[in-house]
Each structure stands twice: as structure tokens, then as C-alpha cells.
Design a protein around this motif. Structure first.
Motif, mmCIF file in Angstrom:
data_model
loop_
_atom_site.group_PDB
_atom_site.id
_atom_site.type_symbol
_atom_site.label_atom_id
_atom_site.label_comp_id
_atom_site.label_asym_id
_atom_site.label_seq_id
_atom_site.Cartn_x
_atom_site.Cartn_y
_atom_site.Cartn_z
ATOM 1 N N SER A 50 30.358 -14.606 -37.461
ATOM 2 C CA SER A 50 29.697 -15.574 -38.484
ATOM 3 C C SER A 50 29.375 -17.024 -37.282
ATOM 4 N N LEU A 51 30.290 -17.119 -36.381
ATOM 5 C CA LEU A 51 29.714 -18.329 -35.270
ATOM 6 C C LEU A 51 28.789 -17.891 -34.433
ATOM 7 N N GLN A 52 28.782 -16.538 -34.023
ATOM 8 C CA GLN A 52 27.503 -16.122 -33.362
ATOM 9 C C GLN A 52 26.094 -16.191 -34.071
ATOM 10 N N GLN A 53 26.284 -16.051 -35.526
ATOM 11 C CA GLN A 53 25.127 -15.891 -36.361
ATOM 12 C C GLN A 53 24.653 -17.379 -36.461
ATOM 13 N N CYS A 54 25.654 -18.364 -36.348
ATOM 14 C CA CYS A 54 25.354 -19.517 -36.313
ATOM 15 C C CYS A 54 24.341 -20.239 -35.348
ATOM 16 N N PHE A 55 24.606 -19.490 -34.288
ATOM 17 C CA PHE A 55 23.695 -20.047 -32.964
ATOM 18 C C PHE A 55 22.630 -19.000 -32.611
ATOM 19 N N SER A 56 22.368 -18.015 -33.340
ATOM 20 C CA SER A 56 21.601 -16.933 -33.164
ATOM 21 C C SER A 56 20.128 -17.474 -33.306
ATOM 22 N N HIS A 79 20.106 -12.976 -27.544
ATOM 23 C CA HIS A 79 21.448 -12.859 -26.890
ATOM 24 C C HIS A 79 22.039 -14.203 -26.927
ATOM 25 N N LEU A 80 21.158 -15.170 -27.291
ATOM 26 C CA LEU A 80 21.732 -16.722 -26.855
ATOM 27 C C LEU A 80 23.114 -17.012 -27.762
ATOM 28 N N GLY A 81 23.044 -16.503 -29.095
ATOM 29 C CA GLY A 81 24.223 -16.922 -29.857
ATOM 30 C C GLY A 81 25.470 -16.339 -29.405
ATOM 31 N N CYS A 176 13.878 -26.553 -38.179
ATOM 32 C CA CYS A 176 14.875 -26.064 -39.010
ATOM 33 C C CYS A 176 14.840 -26.368 -40.804
ATOM 34 N N ARG A 177 14.326 -27.671 -40.910
ATOM 35 C CA ARG A 177 14.451 -28.272 -42.178
ATOM 36 C C ARG A 177 13.100 -27.755 -42.974
ATOM 37 N N PHE A 178 11.951 -27.485 -41.978
ATOM 38 C CA PHE A 178 10.754 -26.960 -42.496
ATOM 39 C C PHE A 178 10.430 -25.645 -42.349
ATOM 40 N N LEU A 179 10.809 -25.118 -41.518
ATOM 41 C CA LEU A 179 10.273 -23.524 -41.318
ATOM 42 C C LEU A 179 11.619 -22.693 -41.478
ATOM 43 N N LYS A 180 11.273 -21.313 -41.874
ATOM 44 C CA LYS A 180 12.049 -20.555 -42.165
ATOM 45 C C LYS A 180 12.579 -20.112 -40.728
ATOM 46 N N GLU A 181 13.837 -19.195 -40.705
ATOM 47 C CA GLU A 181 14.410 -18.985 -39.372
ATOM 48 C C GLU A 181 13.442 -18.132 -38.507
ATOM 49 N N PHE A 242 19.770 -28.788 -25.587
ATOM 50 C CA PHE A 242 20.870 -27.972 -26.008
ATOM 51 C C PHE A 242 21.858 -28.709 -27.115
ATOM 52 N N THR A 243 21.951 -29.974 -26.751
ATOM 53 C CA THR A 243 22.871 -30.522 -27.608
ATOM 54 C C THR A 243 22.385 -30.936 -28.976
ATOM 55 N N GLN A 244 20.772 -31.137 -28.976
ATOM 56 C CA GLN A 244 20.361 -31.273 -30.299
ATOM 57 C C GLN A 244 20.435 -29.801 -31.241
ATOM 58 N N PHE A 245 20.295 -28.739 -30.473
ATOM 59 C CA PHE A 245 20.153 -27.517 -30.910
ATOM 60 C C PHE A 245 21.729 -27.203 -31.537
ATOM 61 N N VAL A 246 22.789 -27.597 -30.852
ATOM 62 C CA VAL A 246 24.107 -27.239 -31.343
ATOM 63 C C VAL A 246 24.374 -28.111 -32.572
ATOM 64 N N ASN A 247 23.863 -29.440 -32.520
ATOM 65 C CA ASN A 247 24.234 -30.251 -33.739
ATOM 66 C C ASN A 247 23.370 -29.709 -34.938
ATOM 67 N N ALA A 248 22.243 -29.630 -34.755
ATOM 68 C CA ALA A 248 21.348 -28.965 -35.840
ATOM 69 C C ALA A 248 21.791 -27.847 -36.321
ATOM 70 N N ARG A 249 22.331 -26.754 -35.572
ATOM 71 C CA ARG A 249 22.607 -25.488 -36.107
ATOM 72 C C ARG A 249 23.980 -25.661 -36.860
ATOM 73 N N LEU A 250 24.789 -26.698 -36.716
ATOM 74 C CA LEU A 250 26.185 -27.025 -37.356
ATOM 75 C C LEU A 250 25.872 -27.699 -38.617
ATOM 76 N N GLN A 251 24.932 -28.634 -38.504
ATOM 77 C CA GLN A 251 24.527 -29.210 -39.702
ATOM 78 C C GLN A 251 23.666 -28.142 -40.600
ATOM 79 N N ASN A 252 23.108 -27.231 -40.229
ATOM 80 C CA ASN A 252 22.484 -26.393 -40.987
ATOM 81 C C ASN A 252 23.422 -25.385 -41.714
#
Length: 541
Positions: A50-56, A79-81, A176-181, A242-252
Motif C-alpha cells: 500500500s505504501l509503495q502504491q502511494c508513491f508509485s 520503480h520510484l515508489g 493530481c487534483r486535475f488529471l487522472k493518474e 521531492f518534498t512537494q511530491f511526498v506531501n501531495a501523494r500523502l494528501q491524495n
């Protein structure tokens, strides 16, 4: 659950410590919500998958602005996540518990020096490249107290993939708020950034032919230590991707499915950034390069036209374009007058033959950022500013702190016929009067660049490759002015223009009712002057 147990009496000192550090970043509530959504209630831990999928990241459709996209990029993103979870989060049999979840977040987004954040990015590149099977020559060595030493080297193609990986993280956090994954990934042309790293880091890079350089074919080693130094001086904000990405994915992950549906169904500007803005000098890659070099709200404002949004930021930010509004200082002034926010001026010119088909022409783009509006003055002014070499290679010239000759903008004087010592009419940046580092003439036909020795306001360096010591006179191809003060600055300018138009209309009108009779009217005065201009009229007393 672990996210809410900090108020209980049996909380360990270790948990209190990491929660206190997370609270200092302002993200404790975000972490609690994300943990409650991702964690298995029975085990009170987040499953590894689940955590890997969160950052994939997994994009199916990509659009590349100019340079051909290396095949290794999509494999790296896939392989980023998993690489992030393995590198920053400690797991046990049940998954990632609350304490380790916070600890992993702090390794990514905790309070630390910029050098440590950039070092973390290189560690992530090495770990992700190892999982994706990309042969990188980076070596990571652990040191005491959790520090790491990066050694080895990078190829220019590795730098390209690394910067695009950082851009993708920023793109995902902003869209992430406007476009699908898996919907769409836009990759800007960042060749000038890569060439900046090559010319600054590689041995013999300064003597490299940079005008028509094939990045993918360059076989030059960039030492990891030199590359880290380049990042700290040129692309300081790169770690924020990187920091914005981590926060945005956790927010998502923390958001409910209903919120995601409502967000995706909202109206937005459905455009392709590459098609919408590539006709301008400020392309997506150039805007991102500038945003990485300045630490202020401007760095976010300059990128607005290149991300999906609910407003047309291109029309709001582009104040002047010579091919659209006409050449000349007066046309320029009529479009930027009254704008009191930061302004970015871009100049495209050629120091060779102006013919587009000429092989002798050397086209280059430079830029100047001012943090205030333009004023009609016959002396230098300003509180801060930055010069940029933008194309073919990117460099930043920040204020040196020795002088404050940031901007010079002087129009023809009004109300005076003769001046014994007229001041030059045009726009300039740096240097002194008559010896400016950058000077744009009144007609916007030529731009003169002088060696940095004449300038004590901005840092030293060439504004284009092989500039030399003698002044260079370039033929201007295009000039743009972008307002970066946000919507409020634009609204203030529009109100200023409306007020000036109202005053102009009032000055043009003559109300005949204000005159008592024909004897007092301006028509009678004009008729008398035409009839006998030499007649002397005695004033009645």
C-alpha cells in the motif's frame, strides 16, 4: 491506532520525539490522516504494498518538448515508489508502524540543510536506478549520524533523466487534483540546464561547443561532488520537487474518494502546455529553470501557465510581446506601466546574421528579473534583481551586494526641448550609465552586452557562450515581459490604466457651458487672434 496514541500515558519517548519533529514541519495532521487511511486496523501498520502504491508513478501518455526521451526514464518512474519505501521507511512483518512512518517522512521532508535534501535526491536516483536496472556510476556510502557521502560520476544523459524525474514529481504534485493518474505527462526541454551542469562540472566542459550539442551522445563524466555543488548554486529549489511530491501523494491518500471525484470533475483549462506556450520565449523548460534558481513565491507563479488550472494564466502573466504588441520602448511602456509586481524580461537576439537560414548566426536568450515595477528615471534604481543566461546554456547571476544598479528605464523627456547632457533612452540592467552590462535601445532593434568587468551589481559570468571581453551588439528577434506578481498586481495595473484613460478623456473635453458668454469662449479668443494677432488688448481694471 498509532496516529492517535500520543495522548495516552504509555506513549514512548521515541514516539513523542518523532511526533514533535513532525509537528515542527506542520504536517502532523496530514500524517495522521494518511496513516489512518493506509494502515491495516488489525495490525496498526501500513502494508508494504500500500505504501509503495502511494508513491508509485505510471504514465502512459507523454509529450516531450524537444529532446528525445530516453527509454530509461519511464522505467525509472515505474520503480520510484518501491525505491522510496525501501530507502526511507523501515518495515517489519506487519508493515510500517506509526513511528517508522513518521521517521520515514522526516527523512524525506524533515527540517534539514539544502545540501542534505539534494544529497537525498541523489540517493533516491541511485536506489531507483538500481531497481530499474539502469547502470549508474553513483556510489552511496553511509557515514555516522545518518549522513551519506555520494561519490562516482554522472553522464549528461543521467543528468537529463535525473532532472526529468524531479520534474515528474513536481508535475504530479501540481496536477493530481486535475488529471487522472495515468492520463498525461508533459516533459519540457531542459537542454540548457543539462548543458549548464556539463559546462560547470565536467573537466573541459567550458571549452565544449554548446550551440548545437547532442546531450544524449555526450560521453563526459560529471563528478558527483561537483554536480552537488552545481545544484546548490544553480538549482537550489530542486529538492522542493521531492518534498512537494511526498506531501501531495500523502494528501491524495488521505483524501476520500468523493473528494477526488469532485476535484477531477471541476472545470479546468484543458490545454497542452507544450502547444500553448512553446510559441513564447518563456517555454516550460525555461520557466522551470528560472523557478529552480529563485527562492520566493515567484518560483510558483512563473510555472502557472504550464500546469492545468482553472484560469488562463498565460493571458494574465504575459504583459508584453514585441511581435504581438509592436516594437519600441513606447509600446513596451504602455503595456507594463502601472504594474508594480515582479517582472521578468526575456530578450532573444542573434550576434550573427539576422537571416533565419544563416549558419553563421548565434541565437541566444537572456533574461532579467526585477522585484518591482518599471519607472521612468534617468538613473539606475531598484532593490533587487537577477540576470539569467537562458539559452543555449542556463546560468544565474544573482546580486553581488556591491552596487544597486539593478534597472535603468528612461523614456524621452516630456516638457523639455533641449538638454545639455541627454541621458540614454532605453532599458538597461547592471553596470553604469553609458557602460551598462545589458542595454536595449529605444526601438527594441539592438541589445548591447558588455563584459561583466563593467558591472558590480550582478555576479560575474558570460551571458552567452564565448561572449568575450569586447561589447557585443545583438539584433533583437523578440522581447517578452511577464508579470509575476499574481492576480492582485494585475488587477491594480488594470485599475491604474482605467484611471489614466478617464483622466485623458477628461482633458480632451471642453465644456462650453463653463463659459458665461461668447466674449469669454475659447472660439472668440481664437477668432480674434486669427483676425489681428498683433493687436494689443488693454486689461480692464
Amino acid at each position: 491506532m498509532g496516529a492517535s496514541s500520543s495522548t495516552e500515558q504509555n506513549v514512548s519517548s521515541e514516539q513523542r520525539e518523532v511526533e514533535s519533529l513532525a509537528a515542527s514541519t506542520g504536517s502532523i495532521s496530514l500524517l495522521q490522516n494518511a496513516f489512518s487511511k493506509l494502515a491495516d486496523p488489525q495490525r496498526n501498520a501500513i502494508p508494504l504494498q500500500s505504501l509503495q502504491q502511494c508513491f508509485s508513478l505510471n504514465y502512459e501518455n507523454t509529450e516531450c518538448e524537444a529532446v528525445k526521451m530516453p527509454d530509461s526514464l519511464l522505467g525509472l518512474l515505474d520503480h520510484l515508489g518501491p525505491a522510496m519505501v525501501d530507502l526511507f521507511f523501515v518495515t517489519d512483518k506487519g508493515g510500517v508502524n506509526w513511528v517508522e512512518f513518521i521517521r520515514g517522512y522526516l527523512k524525506c521532508c524533515g527540517r534539514m540543510p539544502v545540501s542534505a535534501l539534494l544529497n537525498t535526491l541523489l540517493r533516491l536516483l541511485a536506489a531507483t536506478g538500481g531497481k530499474a536496472g539502469i547502470p549508474l556510476k553513483l556510489e552511496v556510502e553511509a557515514i555516522d549520524d545518518g549522513d551519506y557521502k555520494i561519490s562516482g560520476s554522472l553522464l549528461p544523459i543521467d543528468v537529463l533523466v535525473f532532472l526529468w524525474m524531479c520534474w515528474t514529481m513536481l508535475w504530479n504534485s501540481r496536477t493530481c487534483r486535475f488529471l487522472k493518474e495515468k492520463e498525461y505527462l508533459y516533459l519540457p526541454d531542459i537542454s540548457p540546464l543539462v548543458l549548464s551542469a556539463v559546462s560547470s562540472c565536467a573537466e573541459g566542459g567550458r571549452g565544449l561547443e554548446l550551440w548545437d550539442c547532442d546531450i544524449l551522445g555526450l560521453d563526459i563524466q560529471l563528478p558527483a561532488g561537483e554536480f552537488l555543488t552545481w545544484m546548490m548554486t544553480t538549482v537550489t529549489n530542486l529538492a522542493e520537487c521531492f518534498t512537494q511530491f511526498v506531501n501531495a501523494r500523502l494528501q491524495n491518500c488521505a483524501s476520500s474518494e468523493q473528494d477526488a471525484l469532485e476535484s477531477s470533475s471541476s472545470s479546468l483549462r484543458e490545454i497542452s502546455p507544450g502547444k500553448a506556450c512553446n510559441s513564447c520565449l518563456l517555454t516550460g523548460g525555461r520557466a522551470w529553470a528560472i523557478s529552480l534558481a529563485i527562492r520566493s513565491t515567484i518560483s510558483k507563479e512563473i510555472l502557472n501557465p504550464y500546469f492545468p488550472s482553472d484560469s488562463n494564466a498565460t493571458d494574465e502573466n504575459l504583459l508584453y510581446r514585441s511581435s504581438l504588441h509592436g516594437r519600441g520602448l513606447s509600446r513596451f511602456w504602455s503595456n507594463i506601466e502601472g504594474y508594480l509586481g515582479p517582472l521578468l524580461i526575456l530578450i532573444s537576439a542573434t550576434s550573427g546574421d539576422a537571416n533565419e537560414d544563416s549558419t553563421n548566426s548565434r541565437k541566444w536568450i537572456i533574461g532579467a528579473l526585477t522585484h518591482q515595477g518599471f519607472e521612468n528615471r534617468d538613473v539606475f534604481y531598484g532593490t533587487s534583481g537577477t540576470l539569467f543566461a537562458i539559452s543555449p546554456v542556463f546560468h544565474v547571476f544573482s546580486p553581488s551586494g556591491k552596487e544597486k544598479n539593478f534597472v535603468y528605464s528612461h523614456l524621452h523627456p516630456t516638457g523639455r526641448v533641449y538638454e545639455p547632457h541627454p541621458k540614454p533612452v532605453g532599458i538597461a540592467f547592471g553596470g553604469t550609465a553609458g557602460n551598462e552590462r545589458v542595454f536595449i535601445d529605444e526601438d527594441f532593434a539592438k541589445v548591447t552586452l558588455r563584459h561583466h568587468a563593467v558591472d558590480k551589481t550582478y555576479l560575474h559570468g558570460s551571458l552567452f557562450p564565448s561572449q568575450g571581453f569586447l561589447p557585443v551588439e545583438g539584433l533583437i528577434l523578440e522581447i517578452e515581459a511577464w508579470g509575476l506578481g499574481g492576480r492582485k498586481a494585475r488587477e491594480i495595473q488594470l485599475s491604474y490604466k482605467k484611471r489614466e484613460e478617464l483622466f485623458t478623456d477628461q482633458r480632451r473635453k471642453v465644456d462650453l457651458k463653463t463659459f458665461a458668454s461668447w466674449e469669454d469662449s475659447p472660439e472668440k479668443m481664437m477668432m480674434d487672434m486669427v483676425g489681428d494677432p498683433n493687436r494689443v488688448e488693454r486689461e480692464d481694471r
